[in-house]
Scaffold this active site. Structure first.
Site, PDB file in Angstrom:
ATOM      1  N   LYS A  30       0.857  -1.233  -0.155  1.00 40.84           N
ATOM      2  CA  LYS A  30       0.015   0.183   0.003  1.00 40.84           C
ATOM      3  C   LYS A  30       1.053   1.482  -0.114  1.00 40.84           C
ATOM      4  O   LYS A  30       2.008   1.036   0.404  1.00 40.84           O
ATOM      5  CB  LYS A  30      -0.984   0.041   1.350  1.00 40.84           C
ATOM      6  CG  LYS A  30      -0.270   0.231   2.503  1.00 40.84           C
ATOM      7  CD  LYS A  30      -1.349  -0.309   3.689  1.00 40.84           C
ATOM      8  CE  LYS A  30      -0.353  -0.249   4.964  1.00 40.84           C
ATOM      9  NZ  LYS A  30      -1.549  -0.742   6.077  1.00 40.84           N
TER      10      LYS A  30
ATOM     11  N   TYR B 149      17.957  28.857  11.218  1.00 42.60           N
ATOM     12  CA  TYR B 149      16.766  29.625  11.603  1.00 42.60           C
ATOM     13  C   TYR B 149      16.449  29.584  13.075  1.00 42.60           C
ATOM     14  O   TYR B 149      16.610  28.624  13.532  1.00 42.60           O
ATOM     15  CB  TYR B 149      15.448  28.923  10.865  1.00 42.60           C
ATOM     16  CG  TYR B 149      15.333  29.524   9.368  1.00 42.60           C
ATOM     17  CD1 TYR B 149      15.243  30.726   9.010  1.00 42.60           C
ATOM     18  CD2 TYR B 149      15.343  28.580   8.416  1.00 42.60           C
ATOM     19  CE1 TYR B 149      15.047  31.230   7.524  1.00 42.60           C
ATOM     20  CE2 TYR B 149      15.211  28.870   6.996  1.00 42.60           C
ATOM     21  CZ  TYR B 149      15.049  30.290   6.673  1.00 42.60           C
ATOM     22  OH  TYR B 149      14.828  30.639   5.507  1.00 42.60           O
TER      23      TYR B 149
ATOM     24  N   MET C  42      13.845  24.314   4.871  1.00 41.36           N
ATOM     25  CA  MET C  42      13.232  23.759   3.555  1.00 41.36           C
ATOM     26  C   MET C  42      14.143  22.804   2.741  1.00 41.36           C
ATOM     27  O   MET C  42      13.547  21.744   2.374  1.00 41.36           O
ATOM     28  CB  MET C  42      12.440  24.883   2.658  1.00 41.36           C
ATOM     29  CG  MET C  42      11.416  24.335   1.738  1.00 41.36           C
ATOM     30  SD  MET C  42      10.762  25.405   0.790  1.00 41.36           S
ATOM     31  CE  MET C  42       9.305  26.014   1.693  1.00 41.36           C
TER      32      MET C  42
HETATM   33  C1  PLP Z   1      -0.745  -1.682   6.826  1.00 41.48           C
HETATM   34  C2  PLP Z   1      -1.222  -3.031   7.201  1.00 41.48           C
HETATM   35  C3  PLP Z   1      -0.593  -4.321   7.321  1.00 41.48           C
HETATM   36  C4  PLP Z   1       0.858  -4.434   7.239  1.00 41.48           C
HETATM   37  O1  PLP Z   1       1.188  -3.827   8.462  1.00 41.48           O
HETATM   38  P1  PLP Z   1       2.837  -3.455   8.997  1.00 41.48           P
HETATM   39  O2  PLP Z   1       2.870  -3.179  10.178  1.00 41.48           O
HETATM   40  O3  PLP Z   1       3.289  -2.761   7.985  1.00 41.48           O
HETATM   41  O4  PLP Z   1       3.350  -4.905   8.638  1.00 41.48           O
HETATM   42  C5  PLP Z   1      -1.483  -5.489   7.573  1.00 41.48           C
HETATM   43  N1  PLP Z   1      -2.668  -5.344   7.754  1.00 41.48           N
HETATM   44  C6  PLP Z   1      -3.706  -4.338   7.439  1.00 41.48           C
HETATM   45  C7  PLP Z   1      -5.087  -4.363   7.375  1.00 41.48           C
HETATM   46  C8  PLP Z   1      -2.664  -3.247   7.228  1.00 41.48           C
HETATM   47  O5  PLP Z   1      -3.704  -2.129   6.981  1.00 41.48           O
END
Ligand code: PLP
Length: 372
Positions: free
Chosen positions: A35, A258, A306
């Site tokens: 993802k 800064y 930045m």
């Molecule tokens: C993101 C996610 C994972 C993976 O989690 P990690 O901690 O990155 O291994 C697994 N199951 C669901 C439902 C997730 O949203």
């Protein structure tokens, strides 16, 4: 000449981390979670390294289509399922598996007119209180889906809130896993409960026919600072690196950057690095955040701006304009700065830093077994 910053992706490290995940998942199936464009690595830079996983998990259908266009024919799980009834057409066309977490989604499936049979991961809200059916609704939801002609197979799934830690003095998975077992043991079907932390820390105690590994595949320890990547034998898959573009000799009493938040206690040399928060390096990193110059450990000084940050060159050998600076990941000399150390200094987690690299940072792929 272009600005020297770049994000380096290490496919060899991804392959290595996948093998560690497979070791822990054993006979169970392992899904690579890709993802957020593979946690910032980009799907197209990750697919080859992860293609021997049993499946993939992500959120957006566009990313699923990207995987299919790269030649992926294994199972793809949509972790939040469908967002509109129209999504079902794409799920059918591209053979996507979906999480079902709400009665609204069941309604959309009930109205589906086609002949396709969908694979479903039915989500139990076992205590995290984000997505899923409450324990008292779960069996009803399962029965509703089981009756539909368009459903092929239903896997029981849930997600842990505290797999990386303890909760109220006991293992963080216990309060949820007990509920999960009580509800699902009476219903046929396979299970999916493990994320990275649960897989590494608890897989012996858990039944999880499908494991969903994300962060560990990218070489970040899911339970830092309790355990480091060395403990889990993981290797960073991303390096954010740049160069020194200026060196300043600062006299005792002078301030840097800064807000003049840092005052030199003695005469010192500092390096100015072409990397700032507009590249994705957190502005919340305080003075003293670890960083590598020419592979040697030093720290940042003053505020991150930045486009630039400052590093302490005291005790650094061979630093000049053009010297390599590694914000996290692998230096050319072979030393490693884990992303979670920088994240920790910034008060966040490696996940967030990976996802926040900005579009102006060019991405390069480096195949080098010396990195693993
Ligand atoms: C993101 C996610 C994972 C993976 O989690 P990690 O901690 O990155 O291994 C697994 N199951 C669901 C439902 C997730 O949203």
């Amino acid at each position: 000449m272009s600005r020297p910053i770049s994000l380096i992706i290490h496919p060899d490290a991804m392959i290595h981390n996948l093998s560690i995940a497979k070791h822990y998942s054993g006979e169970n199936k392992l899904f690579a979670v890709v993802k957020a464009n593979a946690y910032g690595h980009r799907i197209e830079n990750s697919y080859d390294a992860f293609k021997t996983a049993d499946g993939f998990a992500l959120l957006e259908i566009s990313e699923a289509l990207k995987l299919r266009s790269l030649g992926c024919s294994s199972e793809i799980l949509l972790l939040e399922g469908i967002f509109t009834p129209d999504d079902l057409t794409l799920c059918e066309q591209y053979g996507l598996t979906m999480v079902i977490h709400s009665f609204q989604q069941i309604e959309w499936l009930s109205s589906y007119q086609g002949n396709y049979k969908f694979n479903i991961f039915l989500k139990l809200n076992s205590g995290m209180n984000r997505l899923g059916f409450k324990a008292e609704q779960y069996t009803t939801a399962w029965n509703m889906l089981h009756k539909l002609n368009c459903i092929k197979n239903i896997v029981h799934t849930t997600h842990f809130s505290d797999a990386d830690d303890i909760r109220l003095g006991i293992d963080g998975i216990e309060y949820q896993y007990k509920t999960f077992q009580q509800i699902t043991h009476k219903i046929p079907g396979k299970t999916s409960v493990c994320n990275s932390a649960a897989l590494l820390r608890h897989s012996k105690k858990l039944s999880s026919d499908y494991c969903r590994a994300g962060i560990m595949l990218y070489g970040c320890s899911p339970d830092y600072p309790k355990h480091s990547i060395d403990h889990w034998n993981l290797r960073p898959t991303m390096t954010l690196k740049s160069e020194i573009i200026s060196i300043q000799c600062v006299k005792a009493g002078e301030t840097i950057g800064y807000g003049s938040t840092f005052t030199a206690e003695q005469d010192m040399q500092i390096g100015i690095v072409a990397c700032g928060y507009a590249d994705g390096y957190p502005r919340s990193c305080p003075s003293g955040t670890p960083i590598l110059v020419n592979g040697q450990l030093t720290h940042t000084i003053g505020r991150v701006s930045m486009d630039m940050l400052c590093v302490d060159l005291t005790n650094i050998r061979n630093s000049h304009i053009g010297t390599e600076v590694t914000m996290w990941g692998h230096s050319s000399t072979g030393s490693i700065l884990p992303i979670e150390l920088v994240a920790h200094a910034a008060g966040t987690i490696g996940y967030e830093l990976m996802c926040k690299i900005t579009a102006r940072v060019p991405i390069k792929i480096e195949r080098k077994t010396s990195y693993v």
